[in-house]
Design an enzyme around this catalytic site. Structure first.
Site, PDB file in Angstrom:
ATOM      1  N   ASP A 305       0.574 -50.616 -36.200  1.00  0.00           N
ATOM      2  CA  ASP A 305       1.459 -50.137 -35.157  1.00  0.00           C
ATOM      3  C   ASP A 305       1.484 -48.599 -35.253  1.00  0.00           C
ATOM      4  O   ASP A 305       0.760 -47.999 -36.044  1.00  0.00           O
ATOM      5  CB  ASP A 305       2.861 -50.744 -35.305  1.00  0.00           C
ATOM      6  CG  ASP A 305       3.614 -50.827 -33.986  1.00  0.00           C
ATOM      7  OD1 ASP A 305       3.307 -50.024 -33.079  1.00  0.00           O
ATOM      8  OD2 ASP A 305       4.526 -51.666 -33.858  1.00  0.00           O
ATOM      9  N   GLU A 518      13.098 -50.985 -28.785  1.00  0.00           N
ATOM     10  CA  GLU A 518      12.949 -50.766 -30.225  1.00  0.00           C
ATOM     11  C   GLU A 518      14.264 -50.272 -30.851  1.00  0.00           C
ATOM     12  O   GLU A 518      15.337 -50.760 -30.496  1.00  0.00           O
ATOM     13  CB  GLU A 518      11.756 -49.844 -30.481  1.00  0.00           C
ATOM     14  CG  GLU A 518      10.463 -50.442 -29.927  1.00  0.00           C
ATOM     15  CD  GLU A 518       9.204 -49.699 -30.305  1.00  0.00           C
ATOM     16  OE1 GLU A 518       9.157 -49.092 -31.374  1.00  0.00           O
ATOM     17  OE2 GLU A 518       8.245 -49.734 -29.511  1.00  0.00           O
TER      18      GLU A 518
END
Length: 762
Positions: A305, A518
């Site tokens: 990521d 997020e």
């Protein structure tokens, strides 16, 4: 249910003498399929020859993902020759035709101006339609898709997404999210499909198949199952913080959706940005090689990521510097580093490539590991047809950009979940309706995050019909719709709202959250903002019936339900919010959504999951019944009301006895379903499974199968569901056991509604 994509000759059962089942085989059961032997694909001759011909610098280039904005479109060849990136990410425009033209210009430079001419693969998060380009349909977020319990629709949405992506010159989708919903405080809760491993697995597999639909001999786009693994279970509910997960829970609850994506053919895996049981996921060879590759049989490409080698230093405090972090990650099993420019000193393409080359030359990373990584990357590119056709087609963008509008409305409508209703719904024609609340006329709020922006809609809006517009369009000439707007966190016009509510026959208050993604979405409360709580108090205080429509990325509301005459969860419905909500409120569509998660009364109940281990409460001496939770959730997993009633009868299960060596075999569950009400309707028929006694404790219940059925008033249909007891495979032994998954001998139960049958494993 998912489609059976295996042939009879390829089906095999892998039970050890002990009764244990290989991990890949056991988890294959979550697709409702007989266990499939995992077979590693051999790289093509073209791929192996390319790997042999590449220099170390070219190989490290393939292992690098940069941002497209780092490449000058005036003279792209210079930068591409310097870094030789295997992948680009981030779009440089919202204009889909411009995206296609830019992709083509950069791709032509990559193919024509670099030594070997290996195309880059262009990746982006298209998590709910191609949510990165203007004009594209935005489907409901995944928690709403989970509420449909409709895997076929999930596949259709993914197919539409892949068509738009490929036309715009993007080939790699950082989707689907496989993370199981375990904590609604987490800012990415809405990106998961369900708290239940089986339901989530069905959706993941369907999305992968849709993204990777074959056309012209190759997959249209490559899927990335993420975030491997345990990302959605942070111990404190905050994004990218430490997860502590027992092995028994990890293999039976966390891994199934990933195994489903792998079995469906997912080309890539993206790694968990957090830590798991004291180790950053990116540094775990056990996780990324032993479990992912050796046990689950994944043979694709593994990508980090965003800047996650850097996180090993600054977030986890695990690596001394970027060089050590790079060594740990590559040796653990990372094939490609996502390192787009972010202003992080040293953590850019140049620094990463220099460090990795040094590590190889000094022997800290083997050339064999590099060759394996590059082979995985090139094989992925081959499977998505980049060596044949890496280009977008700008001239066809206008033909596909608006695809999926009708599908978006169908999915959003199927997702609508009626939580409470005192008879106020469906709305009567000829009534006067006051529409209020912060999300009634807000495109941003109905979209949520990942909508032409990471944190949601900015200056460019996606195509959308708001709830206010939908109700106004759907109302007949005898029905009046009035609107008084209010804010997410402000309520400064109480008197206006009160007067309007007193004059109305019914109030529709559209409540919920603003957009987030997020860590910016982490929360410590499931209550609505105080301004919205006050709004509900004001309108309900007028004694005008009040319908609450909640648009949120997680269960929000808690005590407002006591003041609502009816309430409906609309999730984050996207483009077609207006017509989906309106059709359901007016009764043109009978609500059929079912909660894919448990709705707790507040954060004090977390984790509150339908598949928790029993009991939820110590049995009191005065309680003669089996122990039940003293903190019963507001709404149970699978909850969802209808405007009609459905009745189950004549439950049949076959076979009712299995030899342990055949415990992976399918079971057929059939039940008669009757619509006993006065309205036509569609309903989900879930099959739950469990076990009351065994060598270890079993979850209170798990989903082992489901089907949707539509029935006219008075109509009865026998619904047949292919099921399996593999979702009840567990690890036997004591508290720290790390043994095989086992379908132990003994009695298991399968239930539909109040009906239960027993299956014996001998």
């Amino acid at each position: 249910m998912s489609k059976d994509t295996t042939s009879g000759s390829s089906r095999r059962t892998f039970l050890q003498a002990s009764g244990g089942i290989t991990l890949a085989t056991a988890l294959a059961g979550y697709l409702g399929e007989s266990a499939v032997a995992t077979k590693q694909r051999e790289p093509s001759r073209h791929v192996t020859e390319l790997v042999d011909e590449m220099t170390l610098e070219e190989k490290v280039g393939q292992m690098t993902q940069m941002a497209a904005g780092e490449i000058s479109t005036d003279d792209p060849a210079e930068t591409l020759r310097k870094y030789k990136p295997g992948s680009l990410m981030y779009l440089t425009s919202f204009d889909p035709e411009e995206v296609a033209r830019t992709s083509n210009k950069l791709q032509k430079a990559m193919v024509n101006e670099t030594r070997l001419g290996v195309p880059f693969v262009y990746g982006i998060d298209s998590v709910r339609g191609d949510n990165n380009v203007a004009g594209a349909t935005l489907f409901p977020h995944n928690h709403g898709v989970g509420a449909t319990w409709d895997a076929d629709k999930a596949e259709e949405m993914a197919t539409v997404t892949s068509r738009v992506m490929r036309t715009t010159g993007t080939h790699w989708n950082f989707s689907p999210v496989c993370d199981i919903q375990r904590d609604p405080r987490w800012g990415r809760f809405y990106e998961g499909f369900s708290e239940d491993p089986f339901l989530a697995s069905q959706m993941v597999a369907s999305k992968v198949r849709g993204y990777e639909e074959e056309t012209n001999g190759y997959k249209r786009t490559g899927a990335s199952i993420k975030h491997f693994a345990g990302y959605s279970a942070p111990a404190n509910g905050n994004d990218r913080t430490a997860a502590l997960i027992p092995y028994r829970t990890f293999v039976s609850s966390i891994l199934p959706s990933y195994a489903a994506g792998i079995n469906a053919g997912a080309e890539t895996v993206m790694v968990n940005s957090g830590s798991l049981n004291g180790l950053p996921a990116h540094a775990s060879k056990e996780l990324l090689t032993d479990i992912l590759r050796d046990q689950l049989g994944f043979d694709g490409m593994v990508v980090t990521d965003w800047h996650d080698f850097y996180r090993m230093i600054k977030v986890h405090g695990f690596a001394e510097d970027l060089k050590e972090a790079t060594k740990l990650g590559i040796n653990a099993g990372i094939d490609m580093y996502m390192v787009p420019a972010a202003g992080i000193e040293g953590d850019d393409a140049a620094g990463y490539q220099q460090r990795l080359i040094e590590l190889v030359k000094e022997g800290s990373v083997s050339r064999e590991r590099i060759d394996d990584a590059v082979t995985n990357i090139l094989a992925f590119k081959e499977h998505v047809g980049l060596f044949e056709d890496p280009y977008g087609t700008p001239s066809k963008v206008s033909d596909v950009i608006s695809d999926g509008r009708d599908l978006a409305e169908e999915v959003a409508t199927e997702s609508m979940t009626l939580l409470t209703n005192d008879g106020t719904l469906p709305l009567d024609s000829g009534s006067s309706i006051l529409v209020t609340g912060p999300s009634a006329d807000s495109v941003r709020n109905q979209m949520g995050g990942w909508a032409l922006g990471w944190q949601g809609v900015g200056d460019t809006e996606p195509p959308a019909t708001t709830v206010l517009e939908g109700l106004s369009d759907a109302a007949d000439s005898s029905t009046s719709v009035t609107h008084v707007p209010t804010g997410l966190h402000e309520f400064t016009n109480e008197d206006d709202v009160r007067r309007a509510a007193e004059c109305a026959d019914v109030v529709v208050a559209v409540l919920g959250e603003g957009p987030y993604a997020e860590e910016k979405g982490d929360t410590d409360t499931l209550a609505l903002p105080e301004a919205q709580q006050r709004l509900v108090e004001v309108v309900s205080g007028t004694e005008t019936p009040t319908v609450g429509v909640i648009m949120a990325g997680r269960p929000r509301g808690t005590d407002v339900f006591d003041d609502l005459s009816a309430s409906m969860m609309a999730y984050l419905p996207g483009t077609a919010a207006g017509p989906a909500v309106a059709a359901t409120l007016f009764g043109d569509a009978n609500p059929s959504g079912r909660l894919p998660f448990t709705w707790p009364t507040g954060t004090g109940q977390i984790p509150n999951l339908h598949n928790n281990y029993p009991p939820d409460e110590f049995n009191k001496s005065t309680n003669v019944n089996p122990p039940q939770s003293h903190e019963t959730p507001l709404f149970e997993f699978g909850h969802g009301l209808s405007y009609t009633e459905f009745e189950y009868s004549d439950l049949r299960v076959a076979p009712t006895k299995l030899q342990q060596k055949n415990a992976t075999n399918d079971i057929t569950v059939s039940v008669a379903v009757k619509n006993t009400g006065d309205e036509a309707g569609e309903t989900v028929v879930p099959v739950y499974g469990g076990r009351d006694l065994g060598q270890v404790m079993y979850p209170q219940e798990v989903v082992v199968g489901f089907e949707r059925v539509a029935l006219d008033p008075g109509e009865t249909k026998r619904v047949e569901i292919r099921s399996t007891i593999l979702p009840l495979a567990t690890v036997l032994g004591d508290v720290f056991s790390r043994g095989e998954l086992v379908i132990d001998t003994g009695e298991y139960w399968l239930s539909v509604g109040d009906l239960t049958e027993t299956v014996s494993v001998v």
